[in-house]
Motif scaffolding. Sequence first.
Motif, PDB file in Angstrom:
ATOM      1  N   ILE A  25      15.709 -13.180   5.299  1.00 23.73           N
ATOM      2  CA  ILE A  25      14.472 -13.206   6.066  1.00 23.73           C
ATOM      3  C   ILE A  25      13.310 -12.895   5.134  1.00 23.73           C
ATOM      4  O   ILE A  25      13.474 -12.180   4.146  1.00 23.73           O
ATOM      5  N   GLN A  26      12.146 -13.475   5.458  1.00 25.09           N
ATOM      6  CA  GLN A  26      10.925 -13.116   4.736  1.00 25.09           C
ATOM      7  C   GLN A  26       9.972 -12.504   5.754  1.00 25.09           C
ATOM      8  O   GLN A  26       9.637 -13.127   6.760  1.00 25.09           O
ATOM      9  N   LEU A  27       9.561 -11.291   5.479  1.00 23.54           N
ATOM     10  CA  LEU A  27       8.645 -10.568   6.346  1.00 23.54           C
ATOM     11  C   LEU A  27       7.260 -10.565   5.707  1.00 23.54           C
ATOM     12  O   LEU A  27       7.133 -10.373   4.499  1.00 23.54           O
ATOM     13  N   ASN A  28       6.242 -10.784   6.517  1.00 20.97           N
ATOM     14  CA  ASN A  28       4.859 -10.709   6.045  1.00 20.97           C
ATOM     15  C   ASN A  28       4.369  -9.287   6.281  1.00 20.97           C
ATOM     16  O   ASN A  28       4.314  -8.829   7.427  1.00 20.97           O
ATOM     17  N   VAL A  29       4.034  -8.608   5.179  1.00 19.91           N
ATOM     18  CA  VAL A  29       3.673  -7.199   5.245  1.00 19.91           C
ATOM     19  C   VAL A  29       2.213  -7.042   4.851  1.00 19.91           C
ATOM     20  O   VAL A  29       1.800  -7.451   3.766  1.00 19.91           O
ATOM     21  N   LYS A  30       1.435  -6.429   5.722  1.00 21.91           N
ATOM     22  CA  LYS A  30       0.015  -6.194   5.453  1.00 21.91           C
ATOM     23  C   LYS A  30      -0.215  -4.741   5.056  1.00 21.91           C
ATOM     24  O   LYS A  30       0.438  -3.839   5.561  1.00 21.91           O
ATOM     25  N   GLY A  31      -1.136  -4.535   4.144  1.00 20.04           N
ATOM     26  CA  GLY A  31      -1.526  -3.191   3.749  1.00 20.04           C
ATOM     27  C   GLY A  31      -0.981  -2.746   2.399  1.00 20.04           C
ATOM     28  O   GLY A  31      -1.282  -1.642   1.954  1.00 20.04           O
ATOM     29  N   MET A  32      -0.197  -3.587   1.748  1.00 14.48           N
ATOM     30  CA  MET A  32       0.332  -3.217   0.426  1.00 14.48           C
ATOM     31  C   MET A  32      -0.684  -3.605  -0.646  1.00 14.48           C
ATOM     32  O   MET A  32      -1.244  -4.690  -0.595  1.00 14.48           O
ATOM     33  N   ASP A  33      -0.895  -2.689  -1.623  1.00 16.24           N
ATOM     34  CA  ASP A  33      -1.823  -3.033  -2.698  1.00 16.24           C
ATOM     35  C   ASP A  33      -1.493  -2.394  -4.048  1.00 16.24           C
ATOM     36  O   ASP A  33      -2.300  -2.453  -4.965  1.00 16.24           O
ATOM     37  N   CYS A  34      -0.284  -1.793  -4.161  1.00 15.75           N
ATOM     38  CA  CYS A  34       0.051  -1.147  -5.431  1.00 15.75           C
ATOM     39  C   CYS A  34       1.555  -1.022  -5.599  1.00 15.75           C
ATOM     40  O   CYS A  34       2.328  -1.375  -4.708  1.00 15.75           O
ATOM     41  N   GLY A  35       1.947  -0.492  -6.752  1.00 15.20           N
ATOM     42  CA  GLY A  35       3.358  -0.303  -7.040  1.00 15.20           C
ATOM     43  C   GLY A  35       4.039   0.668  -6.087  1.00 15.20           C
ATOM     44  O   GLY A  35       5.203   0.501  -5.735  1.00 15.20           O
ATOM     45  N   HIS A  36       3.310   1.704  -5.679  1.00 15.99           N
ATOM     46  CA  HIS A  36       3.879   2.658  -4.720  1.00 15.99           C
ATOM     47  C   HIS A  36       4.209   1.957  -3.413  1.00 15.99           C
ATOM     48  O   HIS A  36       5.240   2.224  -2.801  1.00 15.99           O
ATOM     49  N   CYS A  37       3.331   1.064  -2.979  1.00 13.07           N
ATOM     50  CA  CYS A  37       3.563   0.307  -1.740  1.00 13.07           C
ATOM     51  C   CYS A  37       4.852  -0.502  -1.855  1.00 13.07           C
ATOM     52  O   CYS A  37       5.675  -0.518  -0.935  1.00 13.07           O
ATOM     53  N   LYS A  38       5.001  -1.166  -2.984  1.00 10.17           N
ATOM     54  CA  LYS A  38       6.194  -1.981  -3.216  1.00 10.17           C
ATOM     55  C   LYS A  38       7.452  -1.124  -3.153  1.00 10.17           C
ATOM     56  O   LYS A  38       8.433  -1.497  -2.501  1.00 10.17           O
ATOM     57  N   THR A  39       7.421   0.028  -3.799  1.00  9.28           N
ATOM     58  CA  THR A  39       8.571   0.922  -3.807  1.00  9.28           C
ATOM     59  C   THR A  39       8.870   1.443  -2.407  1.00  9.28           C
ATOM     60  O   THR A  39      10.036   1.493  -1.993  1.00  9.28           O
ATOM     61  N   ALA A  40       7.837   1.816  -1.663  1.00 11.25           N
ATOM     62  CA  ALA A  40       8.031   2.355  -0.313  1.00 11.25           C
ATOM     63  C   ALA A  40       8.684   1.331   0.608  1.00 11.25           C
ATOM     64  O   ALA A  40       9.619   1.652   1.352  1.00 11.25           O
TER      65      ALA A  40
ATOM     66  N   ALA B 287       8.058  -9.426   1.982  1.00 15.53           N
ATOM     67  CA  ALA B 287       9.284  -8.694   1.677  1.00 15.53           C
ATOM     68  C   ALA B 287      10.439  -9.606   2.059  1.00 15.53           C
ATOM     69  O   ALA B 287      10.585  -9.985   3.224  1.00 15.53           O
ATOM     70  N   ASP B 288      11.221 -10.004   1.062  1.00 12.81           N
ATOM     71  CA  ASP B 288      12.399 -10.832   1.292  1.00 12.81           C
ATOM     72  C   ASP B 288      13.612  -9.911   1.338  1.00 12.81           C
ATOM     73  O   ASP B 288      13.795  -9.088   0.439  1.00 12.81           O
ATOM     74  N   ALA B 289      14.429 -10.072   2.364  1.00 11.18           N
ATOM     75  CA  ALA B 289      15.616  -9.224   2.492  1.00 11.18           C
ATOM     76  C   ALA B 289      16.849 -10.077   2.736  1.00 11.18           C
ATOM     77  O   ALA B 289      16.792 -11.089   3.444  1.00 11.18           O
ATOM     78  N   GLU B 290      17.934  -9.662   2.119  1.00 12.81           N
ATOM     79  CA  GLU B 290      19.245 -10.242   2.402  1.00 12.81           C
ATOM     80  C   GLU B 290      19.992  -9.173   3.187  1.00 12.81           C
ATOM     81  O   GLU B 290      20.037  -8.009   2.780  1.00 12.81           O
TER      82      GLU B 290
END
Length: 69
Positions: A4-19, A42-45
């Motif tokens: 699945i590919q989820l569209n995530v709003k509000g991410m803008d940095c490396g911390h966001c990606k990690t979270a 965010a792509d998830a298997e």
Amino acid sequence: MAQIQLNVKGMDCGHCKTAVTNALEELDGVTSANVSVENGTADAEYDDSKVTFDQMKEAIEDQGYDVVA
């Protein structure tokens, strides 16, 4: 395995990606997550017999981000 590919709003940095990555990968049934801050995705298997879209959405939203259709 499903993907699945989820569209995530509000991410803008490396911390966001990690979270977001950690939120997804901590769910039972998610085998991998690939998050792109640049694309806002965010792509998830995952195993759809163990985890649902709503559970993934809630895990991301619990981190302070919005999942949009």
